[in-house]
Structures are given as structure tokens and as C-alpha cells.
Design a protein around this motif. Structure first.
Motif, PDB file in Angstrom:
ATOM      1  N   GLN A 170       0.085  63.142  75.872  1.00 31.33           N
ATOM      2  CA  GLN A 170       1.305  63.484  75.134  1.00 31.33           C
ATOM      3  C   GLN A 170       1.459  64.998  75.001  1.00 31.33           C
ATOM      4  OE1 GLN A 170      -0.919  61.248  73.289  1.00 31.33           O
ATOM      5  NE2 GLN A 170       0.309  59.516  72.674  1.00 31.33           N
ATOM      6  N   PRO A 171       2.199  65.651  75.904  1.00 29.88           N
ATOM      7  CA  PRO A 171       2.606  65.107  77.196  1.00 29.88           C
ATOM      8  C   PRO A 171       1.660  65.596  78.291  1.00 29.88           C
ATOM      9  CG  PRO A 171       3.829  67.089  76.763  1.00 29.88           C
ATOM     10  CD  PRO A 171       2.862  66.923  75.612  1.00 29.88           C
ATOM     11  N   ALA A 172       1.624  64.895  79.393  1.00 26.48           N
ATOM     12  CA  ALA A 172       0.940  65.360  80.595  1.00 26.48           C
ATOM     13  C   ALA A 172       1.995  65.860  81.583  1.00 26.48           C
ATOM     14  CB  ALA A 172       0.117  64.242  81.222  1.00 26.48           C
ATOM     15  N   VAL A 173       1.619  66.825  82.404  1.00 26.43           N
ATOM     16  CA  VAL A 173       2.525  67.416  83.376  1.00 26.43           C
ATOM     17  C   VAL A 173       1.956  67.194  84.771  1.00 26.43           C
ATOM     18  CG1 VAL A 173       3.660  69.535  84.151  1.00 26.43           C
ATOM     19  CG2 VAL A 173       3.215  69.181  81.709  1.00 26.43           C
ATOM     20  N   MET A 174       2.792  66.715  85.694  1.00 29.05           N
ATOM     21  CA  MET A 174       2.401  66.537  87.095  1.00 29.05           C
ATOM     22  C   MET A 174       3.422  67.231  87.973  1.00 29.05           C
ATOM     23  SD  MET A 174       1.567  63.047  89.251  1.00 29.05           S
ATOM     24  CE  MET A 174       3.245  62.430  89.325  1.00 29.05           C
ATOM     25  N   GLU A 175       2.944  68.042  88.905  1.00 29.24           N
ATOM     26  CA  GLU A 175       3.862  68.839  89.702  1.00 29.24           C
ATOM     27  C   GLU A 175       3.306  69.042  91.110  1.00 29.24           C
ATOM     28  OE1 GLU A 175       6.296  73.080  89.353  1.00 29.24           O
ATOM     29  OE2 GLU A 175       4.971  72.419  87.745  1.00 29.24           O
TER      30      GLU A 175
ATOM     31  N   LEU B   8       5.943  64.740  82.041  1.00 24.18           N
ATOM     32  CA  LEU B   8       6.893  65.623  82.692  1.00 24.18           C
ATOM     33  C   LEU B   8       6.487  65.704  84.156  1.00 24.18           C
ATOM     34  CD1 LEU B   8       9.076  67.809  82.991  1.00 24.18           C
ATOM     35  CD2 LEU B   8       7.446  69.464  82.048  1.00 24.18           C
ATOM     36  N   ILE B   9       7.345  65.212  85.038  1.00 29.33           N
ATOM     37  CA  ILE B   9       7.053  65.163  86.471  1.00 29.33           C
ATOM     38  C   ILE B   9       8.034  66.061  87.194  1.00 29.33           C
ATOM     39  CG2 ILE B   9       6.825  63.674  88.492  1.00 29.33           C
ATOM     40  CD1 ILE B   9       6.274  61.353  86.574  1.00 29.33           C
ATOM     41  N   ARG B  10       7.523  67.033  87.924  1.00 33.15           N
ATOM     42  CA  ARG B  10       8.371  68.015  88.589  1.00 33.15           C
ATOM     43  C   ARG B  10       7.988  68.136  90.063  1.00 33.15           C
ATOM     44  NH1 ARG B  10       7.799  73.580  86.034  1.00 33.15           N
ATOM     45  NH2 ARG B  10       9.744  73.965  87.147  1.00 33.15           N
ATOM     46  N   ARG B  11       9.008  68.330  90.896  1.00 35.85           N
ATOM     47  CA  ARG B  11       8.813  68.654  92.310  1.00 35.85           C
ATOM     48  C   ARG B  11       7.871  67.669  93.000  1.00 35.85           C
ATOM     49  NH1 ARG B  11       8.634  75.330  92.218  1.00 35.85           N
ATOM     50  NH2 ARG B  11      10.352  75.577  90.742  1.00 35.85           N
ATOM     51  N   CYS B  12       8.167  66.400  92.843  1.00 38.30           N
ATOM     52  CA  CYS B  12       7.361  65.343  93.457  1.00 38.30           C
ATOM     53  C   CYS B  12       8.251  64.408  94.267  1.00 38.30           C
ATOM     54  CB  CYS B  12       6.632  64.519  92.389  1.00 38.30           C
ATOM     55  SG  CYS B  12       5.294  65.385  91.545  1.00 38.30           S
TER      56      CYS B  12
ATOM     57  N   LEU C 187       9.328  72.588  75.874  1.00 35.78           N
ATOM     58  CA  LEU C 187       8.574  73.466  75.001  1.00 35.78           C
ATOM     59  C   LEU C 187       7.106  73.087  74.977  1.00 35.78           C
ATOM     60  CD1 LEU C 187      11.070  73.736  72.002  1.00 35.78           C
ATOM     61  CD2 LEU C 187      10.584  75.469  73.739  1.00 35.78           C
ATOM     62  N   PHE C 188       6.831  71.786  74.974  1.00 35.27           N
ATOM     63  CA  PHE C 188       5.453  71.328  75.051  1.00 35.27           C
ATOM     64  C   PHE C 188       4.785  71.853  76.317  1.00 35.27           C
ATOM     65  CE2 PHE C 188       6.144  67.641  72.047  1.00 35.27           C
ATOM     66  CZ  PHE C 188       5.186  68.058  71.141  1.00 35.27           C
ATOM     67  N   ALA C 189       5.494  71.776  77.441  1.00 30.32           N
ATOM     68  CA  ALA C 189       4.928  72.226  78.709  1.00 30.32           C
ATOM     69  C   ALA C 189       4.602  73.717  78.666  1.00 30.32           C
ATOM     70  CB  ALA C 189       5.905  71.931  79.847  1.00 30.32           C
TER      71      ALA C 189
ATOM     72  N   THR D 228       0.124  67.602  99.206  1.00 29.74           N
ATOM     73  CA  THR D 228      -0.889  66.857  98.466  1.00 29.74           C
ATOM     74  C   THR D 228      -0.354  65.458  98.215  1.00 29.74           C
ATOM     75  OG1 THR D 228      -1.610  68.888  97.365  1.00 29.74           O
ATOM     76  CG2 THR D 228      -2.340  66.816  96.420  1.00 29.74           C
ATOM     77  N   THR D 229      -1.008  64.459  98.820  1.00 27.93           N
ATOM     78  CA  THR D 229      -0.585  63.064  98.716  1.00 27.93           C
ATOM     79  C   THR D 229      -1.535  62.317  97.800  1.00 27.93           C
ATOM     80  OG1 THR D 229       0.317  63.134 100.964  1.00 27.93           O
ATOM     81  CG2 THR D 229      -0.079  60.962 100.020  1.00 27.93           C
ATOM     82  N   ILE D 230      -0.962  61.504  96.926  1.00 25.92           N
ATOM     83  CA  ILE D 230      -1.757  60.786  95.936  1.00 25.92           C
ATOM     84  C   ILE D 230      -1.232  59.365  95.803  1.00 25.92           C
ATOM     85  CG2 ILE D 230      -0.285  61.597  94.059  1.00 25.92           C
ATOM     86  CD1 ILE D 230      -2.687  61.698  92.234  1.00 25.92           C
ATOM     87  N   GLY D 231      -2.122  58.444  95.397  1.00 24.53           N
ATOM     88  CA  GLY D 231      -1.723  57.066  95.160  1.00 24.53           C
ATOM     89  C   GLY D 231      -1.143  56.882  93.762  1.00 24.53           C
ATOM     90  N   ARG D 232      -1.197  55.668  93.255  1.00 24.54           N
ATOM     91  CA  ARG D 232      -0.544  55.301  91.989  1.00 24.54           C
ATOM     92  C   ARG D 232      -1.032  56.158  90.826  1.00 24.54           C
ATOM     93  NH1 ARG D 232      -0.522  51.150  87.760  1.00 24.54           N
ATOM     94  NH2 ARG D 232       1.576  50.261  87.616  1.00 24.54           N
ATOM     95  N   VAL D 233      -0.094  56.570  89.969  1.00 29.05           N
ATOM     96  CA  VAL D 233      -0.399  57.405  88.808  1.00 29.05           C
ATOM     97  C   VAL D 233      -0.010  56.658  87.536  1.00 29.05           C
ATOM     98  CG1 VAL D 233       0.040  59.594  87.636  1.00 29.05           C
ATOM     99  CG2 VAL D 233      -0.018  59.504  90.145  1.00 29.05           C
ATOM    100  N   ASN D 234      -0.957  56.571  86.602  1.00 30.63           N
ATOM    101  CA  ASN D 234      -0.724  55.887  85.330  1.00 30.63           C
ATOM    102  C   ASN D 234      -0.926  56.884  84.194  1.00 30.63           C
ATOM    103  OD1 ASN D 234      -1.104  54.296  82.910  1.00 30.63           O
ATOM    104  ND2 ASN D 234      -1.393  52.514  84.206  1.00 30.63           N
ATOM    105  N   PHE D 235       0.156  57.157  83.449  1.00 23.66           N
ATOM    106  CA  PHE D 235       0.061  57.987  82.254  1.00 23.66           C
ATOM    107  C   PHE D 235      -0.153  57.064  81.065  1.00 23.66           C
ATOM    108  CE2 PHE D 235       2.597  60.416  85.242  1.00 23.66           C
ATOM    109  CZ  PHE D 235       2.077  61.698  85.122  1.00 23.66           C
TER     110      PHE D 235
END
Length: 323
Positions: free
Chosen positions: A87-92, A115-119, A12-14, A75-82
């Protein structure tokens, strides 16, 4: 079936995040790096990242981060720090990879939510210790967690789930370890966090779970193949309709005598292995999921594994965004 209230609330937040009036920032068209775009963000902003390879990012805002997907052009990315503030962040839609550290490639800090999707999330260090570490609240959907270069490692944890009050919810995901000289590989480990796992596949782990979680555990419609043991679960855990070459705990368990997948032998290779269910060898996992879930594609009773249930795995990882 008991549902994870966190799984519902963060969804719901997303939705609220997606509908908010916010600024869309583009990398690299407007910002050379993802971090520069994040630094410029206010809460509810969206960052669109074009295909390419980028350094990691430290996220301390409630933002949406969207890549192009996990297959070419990806899309390639290095280390991710939340961190606190997300609250909340979304990465997809990202291929998250790190070779320089034994520790977590994705880190969810205290007071953060992700919330991490399709990664794809991979640690390519040969002696990796973790892929993800959660110290608050984490939801994973349609993700692949893997250790392609692991060799001779000891005590490797795919997802550190956190401590009392923390929670992890995972749906239609893959956790894979290579079939090599590694010991103590575990899909989940940690303190007394809540755990909700549905329609996932676990490959080549010594143990699915290495801890006695509380207050709640839900594991349904999952397949574990090439594993040692399922592990120790809380007395009140809801575990049902799972399959494995080691007999799963709980009710309606299915014991597999051969690989149930279309194309899988001993090592999972993202983009090559095919974890769709084989019509013959995978038959024990077809239309045998819990009765309260149906498959999106054909409307029948849910299959086990990542392509079963109301939200099957998306191979390309492409976000539903007009890129």
C-alpha cells in the motif's frame, strides 16, 4: 473537471516512496529471481530488474519494482499479484505476459494498492477471461493491455474494476482485442467501483463499459475504434470530448468515419501499429480535447488519444531511472 482523489493521492505516495531512504536490490546481480528479492525487501525498498525473462512475483510490501522497459532489450515477467501490505506498490517498465491461465495476469487484492506505469500486460491464453483484476485501488499510466492470441473466447474483460469503495484510474493507455471470433469483449466490467479514464484508446471491444458504475465515473479525451457500443454509464458520470466510430455518450462527442491513426487497420500490434493521430483522418481528434488540459509537446489544446494531454504515452516504456 472533477479529478480522481485517488489518482492524486497515489501519485503523492509514489513520490514519498521514491524519496525515502531505502535499500536498492538488483536482479539477477544480487538475487536470482524477483521473488527472492521481494522476500528480502522491507517497505520502501526498490528492486531493479535487468533485461531478461523472469517468473512472476507475489508482492506484499510497499516497494518499487523497476524493469528496463517494454521494447528491446526488455524485462519480461510472469503473473504479478499485489497483496495485503503493498500500500502502495509501484511497478514500472515490464512486459507482463502469461499463457497458462485464463484469468488475470495482474491481480490487485483486497487492501492492496498498485501504481503500474509503462508496462505491457497481456494474456496470451486463447480463451482468456481477464487481463487485470482490481479488488482495491489501481492506477495505470502509459500501459498496453492486450490479448494477442484470443480466439473464440466469450465474455472477456480487460480490467475488472472492483466493488463499492474500490477505484481504477487510467491515463494514456491502450486496451486492445484482436479482430477475431470473440464475443462479449469488454474494456471495463465489475461492480460499483469508481472509474477515471483519460486519453486512452480502446480497440475492437464489443463494449467499452459493461456495468453501471458508481459513485463516480470520468471519461475524457478517449478514442474507441472498432467497438460495438460504449455501454451503460452512471447518471452522474462526467463524459466529455471522446471520439469513436460508435458515437460516444456525453458532451462534445466526435463520430469517426475512418481510422484516425497513422498506422492501424483491424488489429493492433504492439511495436508495429502507430496510434499517433493521422493529420487528415485524425483531424477531428486533434486539439479537440477538454479545454482544461494542454498537450505537453506543443502547448496547444489537448488531443484525444494516448499521445494527447500533459503526459503523452512513452513508446519505449523505459523508466526514468539511470539503468
Amino acid at each position: 473537471m472533477r479529478q480522481s482523489s485517488f489518482f492524486v493521492s497515489i501519485t503523492l505516495f509514489a513520490m514519498l516512496v521514491a524519496s525515502a531512504q531505502a535499500t536498492i536490490r538488483q536482479v539477477p546481480a544480487q538475487y536470482a529471481t524477483i521473488q527472492l528479492a521481494e522476500n528480502a525487501c522491507s517497505s520502501d525498498d526498490t528492486i531493479l530488474v535487468a533485461p531478461g525473462t523472469y517468473a512472476g512475483v507475489f508482492i506484499d510490501e510497499r516497494i518499487v519494482l523497476i524493469g528496463s522497459g517494454i521494447t528491446s532489450p526488455r524485462t519480461t515477467i510472469g503473473r504479478v499479484n499485489f497483496s495485503f501490505g503493498s500500500q502502495p506498490a509501484v511497478m514500472e517498465g515490464f512486459y507482463v505476459t502469461e499463457a497458462d491461465s485464463e484469468y488475470a495476469v495482474v491481480f490487485v487484492d483486497v487492501f492492496a494498492e498498485a501504481l503500474i506505469r509503462r508496462c505491457v500486460i497481456e494474456n496470451t491464453h486463447p480463451h482468456a477471461y481477464q487481463a487485470l483484476e482490481n479488488d482495491e485501488r489501481l492506477v495505470l499510466e502509459d500501459c498496453v493491455i492486450q490479448f494477442p492470441a484470443l480466439n473464440g473466447a466469450i465474455g472477456v474483460i480487460a480490467v475488472w474494476v472492483g466493488n463499492p469503495g474500490d477505484s481504477v484510474a487510467m491515463r494514456n493507455c491502450v486496451i486492445s482485442f484482436p479482430d477475431a471470433s470473440n464475443s462479449g469483449t469488454r474494456c471495463f466490467a465489475g461492480g460499483s467501483a469508481s472509474l477515471f479514464v483519460q486519453n486512452c484508446v480502446f480497440l475492437n471491444a464489443d463494449a467499452v463499459l459493461f456495468s453501471s458504475f458508481s459513485p463516480s465515473q470520468v471519461l475524457v479525451n478517449n478514442i474507441a475504434y472498432g467497438i460495438g457500443v460504449w455501454g451503460t454509464f452512471a447518471p452522474n458520470a462526467l463524459i466529455s470530448n471522446n471520439a469513436g466510430d460508435e458515437l460516444p455518450p456525453g458532451t462534445n462527442a466526435v463520430l469517426l468515419t475512418s481510422s484516425p491513426f497513422v498506422n492501424y487497420t483491424t488489429n493492433y500490434v504492439f511495436g508495429t501499429s502507430d496510434l499517433h493521430l493521422h493529420p487528415t483522418n485524425g483531424a477531428p481528434c486533434i486539439d479537440t480535447g477538454i479545454l482544461t488540459l494542454t498537450d505537453l509537446l506543443d502547448g496547444t489544446r489537448s488531443d484525444m488519444g494516448i499521445y494527447g494531454g500533459p503526459t503523452p504515452f512513452i513508446d519505449s516504456g523505459a523508466p526514468p531511472y539511470p539503468y
